[in-house]
Scaffold this motif. Structure first.
Motif, PDB file in Angstrom:
ATOM      1  N   ALA A  56     -33.411  16.183 -38.785  1.00  0.00           N
ATOM      2  CA  ALA A  56     -32.453  17.112 -38.890  1.00  0.00           C
ATOM      3  C   ALA A  56     -32.737  18.540 -39.497  1.00  0.00           C
ATOM      4  CB  ALA A  56     -31.278  16.643 -39.787  1.00  0.00           C
ATOM      5  N   GLY A  57     -32.353  19.645 -39.127  1.00  0.00           N
ATOM      6  CA  GLY A  57     -32.343  21.118 -39.668  1.00  0.00           C
ATOM      7  C   GLY A  57     -31.121  21.727 -39.864  1.00  0.00           C
ATOM      8  N   ASN A  58     -31.301  22.604 -40.768  1.00  0.00           N
ATOM      9  CA  ASN A  58     -30.000  23.256 -41.013  1.00  0.00           C
ATOM     10  C   ASN A  58     -29.930  24.599 -40.170  1.00  0.00           C
ATOM     11  OD1 ASN A  58     -29.522  21.724 -43.360  1.00  0.00           O
ATOM     12  ND2 ASN A  58     -30.805  23.003 -44.613  1.00  0.00           N
ATOM     13  N   PHE A  59     -28.476  24.871 -39.797  1.00  0.00           N
ATOM     14  CA  PHE A  59     -28.396  26.223 -39.137  1.00  0.00           C
ATOM     15  C   PHE A  59     -26.856  26.503 -39.716  1.00  0.00           C
ATOM     16  CE2 PHE A  59     -25.975  22.958 -36.445  1.00  0.00           C
ATOM     17  CZ  PHE A  59     -24.868  23.801 -35.915  1.00  0.00           C
ATOM     18  N   ARG A  60     -26.512  27.696 -39.507  1.00  0.00           N
ATOM     19  CA  ARG A  60     -25.226  28.166 -40.008  1.00  0.00           C
ATOM     20  C   ARG A  60     -24.289  28.269 -38.867  1.00  0.00           C
ATOM     21  NH1 ARG A  60     -23.993  29.174 -44.668  1.00  0.00           N
ATOM     22  NH2 ARG A  60     -25.694  29.918 -46.069  1.00  0.00           N
ATOM     23  N   ARG A  61     -22.961  27.674 -38.891  1.00  0.00           N
ATOM     24  CA  ARG A  61     -22.171  27.779 -37.917  1.00  0.00           C
ATOM     25  C   ARG A  61     -21.550  29.033 -37.752  1.00  0.00           C
ATOM     26  NH1 ARG A  61     -19.027  22.043 -38.923  1.00  0.00           N
ATOM     27  NH2 ARG A  61     -17.569  23.927 -39.795  1.00  0.00           N
ATOM     28  N   SER A  62     -20.681  29.447 -36.729  1.00  0.00           N
ATOM     29  CA  SER A  62     -20.167  30.617 -36.912  1.00  0.00           C
ATOM     30  C   SER A  62     -18.937  31.034 -37.565  1.00  0.00           C
ATOM     31  CB  SER A  62     -19.383  30.936 -35.452  1.00  0.00           C
ATOM     32  OG  SER A  62     -18.344  29.860 -35.306  1.00  0.00           O
ATOM     33  N   ASP A  63     -18.535  29.900 -38.459  1.00  0.00           N
ATOM     34  CA  ASP A  63     -17.509  29.997 -39.525  1.00  0.00           C
ATOM     35  C   ASP A  63     -18.307  29.819 -40.826  1.00  0.00           C
ATOM     36  OD1 ASP A  63     -18.410  27.328 -39.795  1.00  0.00           O
ATOM     37  OD2 ASP A  63     -16.294  26.580 -39.463  1.00  0.00           O
ATOM     38  N   SER A  64     -19.493  30.255 -40.818  1.00  0.00           N
ATOM     39  CA  SER A  64     -20.251  30.586 -42.070  1.00  0.00           C
ATOM     40  C   SER A  64     -20.566  29.233 -42.856  1.00  0.00           C
ATOM     41  CB  SER A  64     -19.725  31.795 -42.982  1.00  0.00           C
ATOM     42  OG  SER A  64     -19.714  32.745 -42.274  1.00  0.00           O
ATOM     43  N   LYS A  65     -20.255  28.096 -42.183  1.00  0.00           N
ATOM     44  CA  LYS A  65     -20.646  26.859 -43.002  1.00  0.00           C
ATOM     45  C   LYS A  65     -22.048  26.294 -42.501  1.00  0.00           C
ATOM     46  CE  LYS A  65     -16.104  25.226 -43.733  1.00  0.00           C
ATOM     47  NZ  LYS A  65     -15.117  24.096 -43.276  1.00  0.00           N
ATOM     48  N   LEU A  66     -22.739  25.720 -43.706  1.00  0.00           N
ATOM     49  CA  LEU A  66     -24.119  25.095 -43.397  1.00  0.00           C
ATOM     50  C   LEU A  66     -23.943  24.004 -42.319  1.00  0.00           C
ATOM     51  CD1 LEU A  66     -26.737  25.814 -43.593  1.00  0.00           C
ATOM     52  CD2 LEU A  66     -26.915  24.548 -46.027  1.00  0.00           C
ATOM     53  N   SER A  67     -24.624  23.413 -41.138  1.00  0.00           N
ATOM     54  CA  SER A  67     -24.429  22.421 -40.542  1.00  0.00           C
ATOM     55  C   SER A  67     -25.807  21.900 -40.338  1.00  0.00           C
ATOM     56  CB  SER A  67     -23.569  22.381 -39.416  1.00  0.00           C
ATOM     57  OG  SER A  67     -22.358  22.996 -39.384  1.00  0.00           O
ATOM     58  N   TYR A  68     -25.934  20.538 -39.888  1.00  0.00           N
ATOM     59  CA  TYR A  68     -27.374  20.094 -39.290  1.00  0.00           C
ATOM     60  C   TYR A  68     -27.349  20.228 -37.705  1.00  0.00           C
ATOM     61  CZ  TYR A  68     -27.516  18.096 -43.931  1.00  0.00           C
ATOM     62  OH  TYR A  68     -27.527  17.948 -45.197  1.00  0.00           O
ATOM     63  N   LEU A  69     -28.565  20.458 -37.409  1.00  0.00           N
ATOM     64  CA  LEU A  69     -28.948  20.193 -35.997  1.00  0.00           C
ATOM     65  C   LEU A  69     -29.968  19.168 -35.773  1.00  0.00           C
ATOM     66  CD1 LEU A  69     -28.555  21.974 -33.212  1.00  0.00           C
ATOM     67  CD2 LEU A  69     -30.909  23.132 -34.021  1.00  0.00           C
ATOM     68  N   TYR A  70     -29.660  17.985 -35.104  1.00  0.00           N
ATOM     69  CA  TYR A  70     -30.225  16.991 -34.820  1.00  0.00           C
ATOM     70  C   TYR A  70     -31.305  17.035 -33.771  1.00  0.00           C
ATOM     71  CZ  TYR A  70     -26.711  14.915 -38.058  1.00  0.00           C
ATOM     72  OH  TYR A  70     -25.899  14.780 -38.940  1.00  0.00           O
ATOM     73  N   ALA A  71     -32.349  16.531 -33.794  1.00  0.00           N
ATOM     74  CA  ALA A  71     -33.350  16.608 -33.018  1.00  0.00           C
ATOM     75  C   ALA A  71     -34.257  15.247 -32.900  1.00  0.00           C
ATOM     76  CB  ALA A  71     -34.299  17.653 -33.058  1.00  0.00           C
ATOM     77  N   LEU A  72     -34.612  14.792 -31.642  1.00  0.00           N
ATOM     78  CA  LEU A  72     -35.433  13.746 -31.525  1.00  0.00           C
ATOM     79  C   LEU A  72     -36.848  13.879 -31.821  1.00  0.00           C
ATOM     80  CD1 LEU A  72     -34.085  11.831 -28.209  1.00  0.00           C
ATOM     81  CD2 LEU A  72     -33.381  11.563 -30.416  1.00  0.00           C
ATOM     82  N   THR A  73     -37.482  13.190 -32.465  1.00  0.00           N
ATOM     83  CA  THR A  73     -38.955  13.202 -32.770  1.00  0.00           C
ATOM     84  C   THR A  73     -39.528  12.790 -31.499  1.00  0.00           C
ATOM     85  OG1 THR A  73     -39.185  11.114 -33.837  1.00  0.00           O
ATOM     86  CG2 THR A  73     -38.702  13.004 -35.143  1.00  0.00           C
ATOM     87  N   PRO A  74     -40.966  13.166 -31.450  1.00  0.00           N
ATOM     88  CA  PRO A  74     -41.787  12.701 -30.139  1.00  0.00           C
ATOM     89  C   PRO A  74     -41.504  10.775 -30.304  1.00  0.00           C
ATOM     90  CG  PRO A  74     -43.003  14.218 -31.139  1.00  0.00           C
ATOM     91  CD  PRO A  74     -41.681  14.061 -32.276  1.00  0.00           C
ATOM     92  N   ALA A  75     -41.601  10.498 -31.286  1.00  0.00           N
ATOM     93  CA  ALA A  75     -41.315   8.912 -31.574  1.00  0.00           C
ATOM     94  C   ALA A  75     -39.919   8.400 -31.012  1.00  0.00           C
ATOM     95  CB  ALA A  75     -41.561   8.310 -32.989  1.00  0.00           C
ATOM     96  N   GLY A  76     -38.997   9.339 -31.423  1.00  0.00           N
ATOM     97  CA  GLY A  76     -37.715   9.234 -30.864  1.00  0.00           C
ATOM     98  C   GLY A  76     -37.489   9.279 -29.453  1.00  0.00           C
ATOM     99  N   VAL A  77     -38.323  10.199 -28.705  1.00  0.00           N
ATOM    100  CA  VAL A  77     -38.120  10.336 -27.105  1.00  0.00           C
ATOM    101  C   VAL A  77     -38.850   9.169 -26.867  1.00  0.00           C
ATOM    102  CG1 VAL A  77     -39.184  11.615 -25.207  1.00  0.00           C
ATOM    103  CG2 VAL A  77     -38.094  12.738 -27.231  1.00  0.00           C
TER     104      VAL A  77
END
Length: 123
Positions: A56-77
């Motif tokens: 998971a990585g952090n990113f800012r949503r348009s409403d200025s709240k901090l959220s997570y962006l999930y991603a599969l790792t190579p092992a996850g793929v």
């Protein structure tokens, strides 16, 4: 969490596929998409994190709240592909069993229909 159980494998496959398609989904949105409780989604997601299959990585949503962006790792793929293959094999086996059962039922119905058409007594 025993990941070799078909139900757990199916849930992990669905979650990994959803994350791959919608990395911006929150845990709540993932739970809604899967039709499960938020607690169960958290439990499944934590298991994937613990295995190193999702990050998971952090990113800012348009409403200025901090959220997570999930991603599969190579092992996850790789794991998603293995789960997909396993799931497909299991469903193909189920399909063949169902096809055999349908054939048996059709044969039984055909025999019953043929038996009921034969005259028992001659008038």
């Amino acid at each position: 969490m025993p990941s070799d159980e078909p139900e757990t494998q199916g849930a992990h496959l669905e979650l990994l596929s959803l994350i791959e398609q919608h990395p911006e989904y929150s845990q709540r949105r993932l739970a809604q998409a899967m039709g499960i409780s938020l607690g169960k989604a958290h439990y499944l997601l934590k298991a994937l994190f613990d295995k190193g299959l999702v990050k998971a990585g952090n990113f800012r949503r348009s409403d200025s709240k901090l959220s997570y962006l999930y991603a599969l790792t190579p092992a996850g793929v790789r794991h998603r592909m293995q789960l997909t293959q396993s799931f497909l094999r299991r469903k193909e086996q189920e399909f063949e069993l169902l096809r055999a059962e349908i054939d048996r039922l059709r044969t039984a119905l055909g025999q019953q229909a043929a038996g009921s058409r034969s005259p028992d007594t001659v008038s």
